[in-house]
Design a protein around this motif. Structure first.
Motif, PDB file in Angstrom:
ATOM      1  N   SER A 105     -31.235 -50.624  51.394  1.00  0.00           N
ATOM      2  CA  SER A 105     -31.228 -49.227  51.800  1.00  0.00           C
ATOM      3  C   SER A 105     -32.394 -48.918  52.726  1.00  0.00           C
ATOM      4  CB  SER A 105     -31.303 -48.316  50.562  1.00  0.00           C
ATOM      5  OG  SER A 105     -30.190 -48.510  49.730  1.00  0.00           O
ATOM      6  N   MET A 106     -33.536 -49.539  52.453  1.00  0.00           N
ATOM      7  CA  MET A 106     -34.711 -49.338  53.296  1.00  0.00           C
ATOM      8  C   MET A 106     -34.448 -49.810  54.717  1.00  0.00           C
ATOM      9  SD  MET A 106     -37.451 -51.400  54.576  1.00  0.00           S
ATOM     10  CE  MET A 106     -37.643 -52.709  53.368  1.00  0.00           C
ATOM     11  N   ILE A 107     -33.770 -50.961  54.851  1.00  0.00           N
ATOM     12  CA  ILE A 107     -33.435 -51.478  56.172  1.00  0.00           C
ATOM     13  C   ILE A 107     -32.569 -50.466  56.934  1.00  0.00           C
ATOM     14  CG2 ILE A 107     -32.149 -53.269  57.408  1.00  0.00           C
ATOM     15  CD1 ILE A 107     -34.796 -54.279  56.358  1.00  0.00           C
ATOM     16  N   LYS A 108     -31.675 -49.787  56.209  1.00  0.00           N
ATOM     17  CA  LYS A 108     -30.766 -48.843  56.861  1.00  0.00           C
ATOM     18  C   LYS A 108     -31.477 -47.587  57.380  1.00  0.00           C
ATOM     19  CE  LYS A 108     -26.696 -50.311  54.233  1.00  0.00           C
ATOM     20  NZ  LYS A 108     -25.674 -49.927  53.224  1.00  0.00           N
ATOM     21  N   VAL A 109     -32.609 -47.219  56.768  1.00  0.00           N
ATOM     22  CA  VAL A 109     -33.299 -45.996  57.221  1.00  0.00           C
ATOM     23  C   VAL A 109     -34.356 -46.302  58.279  1.00  0.00           C
ATOM     24  CG1 VAL A 109     -32.912 -44.835  55.023  1.00  0.00           C
ATOM     25  CG2 VAL A 109     -35.072 -46.032  55.396  1.00  0.00           C
ATOM     26  N   LEU A 110     -34.516 -47.563  58.663  1.00  0.00           N
ATOM     27  CA  LEU A 110     -35.508 -47.897  59.683  1.00  0.00           C
ATOM     28  C   LEU A 110     -35.288 -47.155  61.003  1.00  0.00           C
ATOM     29  CD1 LEU A 110     -36.076 -51.743  59.185  1.00  0.00           C
ATOM     30  CD2 LEU A 110     -37.608 -49.866  58.566  1.00  0.00           C
ATOM     31  N   PRO A 111     -34.031 -47.017  61.486  1.00  0.00           N
ATOM     32  CA  PRO A 111     -33.850 -46.261  62.735  1.00  0.00           C
ATOM     33  C   PRO A 111     -34.412 -44.843  62.669  1.00  0.00           C
ATOM     34  CG  PRO A 111     -31.868 -47.504  62.235  1.00  0.00           C
ATOM     35  CD  PRO A 111     -32.751 -47.625  61.029  1.00  0.00           C
ATOM     36  N   LEU A 112     -34.222 -44.157  61.524  1.00  0.00           N
ATOM     37  CA  LEU A 112     -34.751 -42.805  61.377  1.00  0.00           C
ATOM     38  C   LEU A 112     -36.276 -42.829  61.354  1.00  0.00           C
ATOM     39  CD1 LEU A 112     -34.350 -39.801  61.014  1.00  0.00           C
ATOM     40  CD2 LEU A 112     -34.018 -40.188  58.554  1.00  0.00           C
ATOM     41  N   LEU A 113     -36.843 -43.810  60.668  1.00  0.00           N
ATOM     42  CA  LEU A 113     -38.302 -43.936  60.622  1.00  0.00           C
ATOM     43  C   LEU A 113     -38.869 -44.171  62.021  1.00  0.00           C
ATOM     44  CD1 LEU A 113     -38.580 -46.070  57.391  1.00  0.00           C
ATOM     45  CD2 LEU A 113     -39.799 -43.917  57.739  1.00  0.00           C
ATOM     46  N   TYR A 114     -38.240 -45.048  62.769  1.00  0.00           N
ATOM     47  CA  TYR A 114     -38.711 -45.323  64.128  1.00  0.00           C
ATOM     48  C   TYR A 114     -38.555 -44.080  65.015  1.00  0.00           C
ATOM     49  CZ  TYR A 114     -39.650 -50.341  63.800  1.00  0.00           C
ATOM     50  OH  TYR A 114     -40.207 -51.570  63.503  1.00  0.00           O
ATOM     51  N   SER A 115     -37.462 -43.347  64.823  1.00  0.00           N
ATOM     52  CA  SER A 115     -37.258 -42.153  65.645  1.00  0.00           C
ATOM     53  C   SER A 115     -38.317 -41.089  65.369  1.00  0.00           C
ATOM     54  CB  SER A 115     -35.862 -41.574  65.411  1.00  0.00           C
ATOM     55  OG  SER A 115     -35.755 -40.999  64.119  1.00  0.00           O
ATOM     56  N   LYS A 116     -38.922 -41.134  64.190  1.00  0.00           N
ATOM     57  CA  LYS A 116     -39.994 -40.205  63.844  1.00  0.00           C
ATOM     58  C   LYS A 116     -41.366 -40.706  64.307  1.00  0.00           C
ATOM     59  CE  LYS A 116     -37.808 -37.995  59.831  1.00  0.00           C
ATOM     60  NZ  LYS A 116     -38.045 -36.589  60.234  1.00  0.00           N
ATOM     61  N   GLY A 117     -41.381 -41.895  64.917  1.00  0.00           N
ATOM     62  CA  GLY A 117     -42.631 -42.395  65.477  1.00  0.00           C
ATOM     63  C   GLY A 117     -43.473 -43.231  64.535  1.00  0.00           C
ATOM     64  N   PHE A 118     -42.891 -43.731  63.447  1.00  0.00           N
ATOM     65  CA  PHE A 118     -43.654 -44.563  62.519  1.00  0.00           C
ATOM     66  C   PHE A 118     -43.845 -45.978  63.066  1.00  0.00           C
ATOM     67  CE2 PHE A 118     -42.292 -41.433  59.284  1.00  0.00           C
ATOM     68  CZ  PHE A 118     -43.487 -41.262  58.601  1.00  0.00           C
ATOM     69  N   ASN A 119     -44.967 -46.580  62.725  1.00  0.00           N
ATOM     70  CA  ASN A 119     -45.200 -48.006  62.910  1.00  0.00           C
ATOM     71  C   ASN A 119     -44.978 -48.663  61.556  1.00  0.00           C
ATOM     72  OD1 ASN A 119     -46.263 -47.537  65.641  1.00  0.00           O
ATOM     73  ND2 ASN A 119     -48.020 -46.648  64.570  1.00  0.00           N
ATOM     74  N   ILE A 120     -44.092 -49.647  61.497  1.00  0.00           N
ATOM     75  CA  ILE A 120     -43.615 -50.135  60.197  1.00  0.00           C
ATOM     76  C   ILE A 120     -43.793 -51.641  60.071  1.00  0.00           C
ATOM     77  CG2 ILE A 120     -41.673 -50.125  58.590  1.00  0.00           C
ATOM     78  CD1 ILE A 120     -40.416 -48.028  60.650  1.00  0.00           C
ATOM     79  N   LEU A 121     -44.416 -52.044  58.966  1.00  0.00           N
ATOM     80  CA  LEU A 121     -44.485 -53.448  58.580  1.00  0.00           C
ATOM     81  C   LEU A 121     -43.706 -53.628  57.288  1.00  0.00           C
ATOM     82  CD1 LEU A 121     -48.276 -54.290  59.138  1.00  0.00           C
ATOM     83  CD2 LEU A 121     -46.365 -54.889  60.637  1.00  0.00           C
ATOM     84  N   ILE A 122     -43.134 -54.814  57.101  1.00  0.00           N
ATOM     85  CA  ILE A 122     -42.440 -55.142  55.859  1.00  0.00           C
ATOM     86  C   ILE A 122     -43.072 -56.393  55.268  1.00  0.00           C
ATOM     87  CG2 ILE A 122     -40.263 -55.922  54.844  1.00  0.00           C
ATOM     88  CD1 ILE A 122     -38.786 -54.233  56.857  1.00  0.00           C
ATOM     89  N   VAL A 123     -43.405 -56.316  53.979  1.00  0.00           N
ATOM     90  CA  VAL A 123     -43.946 -57.474  53.267  1.00  0.00           C
ATOM     91  C   VAL A 123     -42.782 -58.242  52.661  1.00  0.00           C
ATOM     92  CG1 VAL A 123     -45.434 -58.276  51.413  1.00  0.00           C
ATOM     93  CG2 VAL A 123     -46.093 -56.282  52.746  1.00  0.00           C
TER      94      VAL A 123
END
Length: 316
Positions: free
Chosen positions: A225-243
């Motif tokens: 589910s987290m992978i699916k919300v990545l586009p929304l996170l990126y559209s909000k300007g987040f910088n995202i790392l995944i462990v």
């Protein structure tokens, strides 16, 4: 004072008495469950075996629901003899003494499903009745919205100042994950409580940082589910790392295996984290046979919507 200086007409909305009464009641429940836990060696030993200390139990207000709780609470069933995890409101996060409980999660100490039960979202919806059995109780419209799980982040009141100071948030799934990482000194950690991140939770974090490190169990539904919300996170300007967790271990396991040593855990994060877009590309590459043109196009269709949302040139 600032409004008066600026010549702006400002009126503070008085507290909703129904909301305040509900929060007081939930806070009383949490206080009573904590007292029950202190006198139950079986439940305490479960927490001790997970490495959780008395200080963490106190800080996060953990408790144990009495066996006869069904006599007193009609709002939610099946929580007797479960550990309770109070969820503190985000509104008064700056004051850990005054902050109230808005809901709870309850974990079984037995081998039974469901492992976790949560207080019902206070959304004002009518009762859900199936074959004459009330599956979900009707919600009081006076307290609609006081507790919506997706509008809260577990551990946020304890974490928000450190998130602001360190300029990044670590996001995990579960209650035990958050408690364990805070106990290890990594106090900029919050939890989405077993679900994918909602837009409301994103906005809470966005107010204090643009940087997120996700550490979800790679085998969980939450990870997908987290992978699916990545586009929304990126559209909000987040910088995202995944462990990327190793051998199926979740964040709480990492803490326990490293004796809650903050430096070892931070080293683990640094050694096992990658930009989110890279993780999606690698997963897509593994999912499809790349020697076949048709399958390559499937992989590209999976990746391109995400790349289109990335605002950072460096991530692109």
């Amino acid at each position: 004072m600032l409004a008066e200086q600026a010549g702006i007409d400002y009126q503070e909305t008085p507290p909703n008495p129904h909301y305040e009464a509900y929060k007081e009641q939930m806070t009383d429940y949490a206080r009573r469950y904590w007292k029950v836990l202190k006198n139950d060696n079986n439940a305490l030993n479960y927490l001790y075996d997970r490495g959780i200390t008395d200080e963490s139990i106190r800080q996060f207000r953990l408790g144990l629901v009495p066996q006869d709780e069904y006599k007193y609470r009609k709002d939610i069933g099946g929580i007797s003899s479960r550990l309770s995890f109070p969820i503190l409101e985000s509104k008064n996060a700056y004051d850990l003494i005054k902050v109230k409980v808005v809901g709870m999660g309850y974990r079984t100490l037995k081998n039974e499903d469901p492992k976790y039960i949560n207080d019902v979202n206070q959304n004002g919806n009518p009762a859900v009745v199936e074959e004459g059995v009330v599956k979900r109780p009707a919600q009081d419209p006076n307290i609609a919205g006081v507790f919506i799980k997706g509008n809260n982040l577990y551990g946020y009141p304890m974490a928000h100042q450190e998130i602001r100071r360190l300029k990044h948030a670590i996001v995990v799934e579960g209650y035990m994950d958050v408690i364990s990482w805070h106990q290890a000194g990594i106090t900029n950690t919050v939890g989405t409580m077993g679900t994918s991140m909602t837009e409301s939770q994103m906005d809470m974090i966005k107010k204090i940082t643009d940087n997120i490190i996700f550490f979800y169990d790679s085998d969980s539904a939450g990870y997908n589910s987290m992978i699916k919300v990545l586009p929304l996170l990126y559209s909000k300007g987040f910088n995202i790392l995944i462990v990327n967790g190793s051998n199926g271990m979740d964040p709480a396991d990492i803490c326990l295996n490293n004796n809650f040593d903050m430096h070892k855990i931070k080293t683990y994060i640094n050694s096992n984290s990658k930009p989110a877009a890279m993780v999606v590309i690698e997963n897509a590459s593994k999912s499809y046979e790349q020697t076949v043109i048709k399958e390559r196009m499937k992989a590209l269709r999976e990746v391109l919507p995400l790349l289109d949302k990335i605002q950072s040139d460096a991530d692109k």
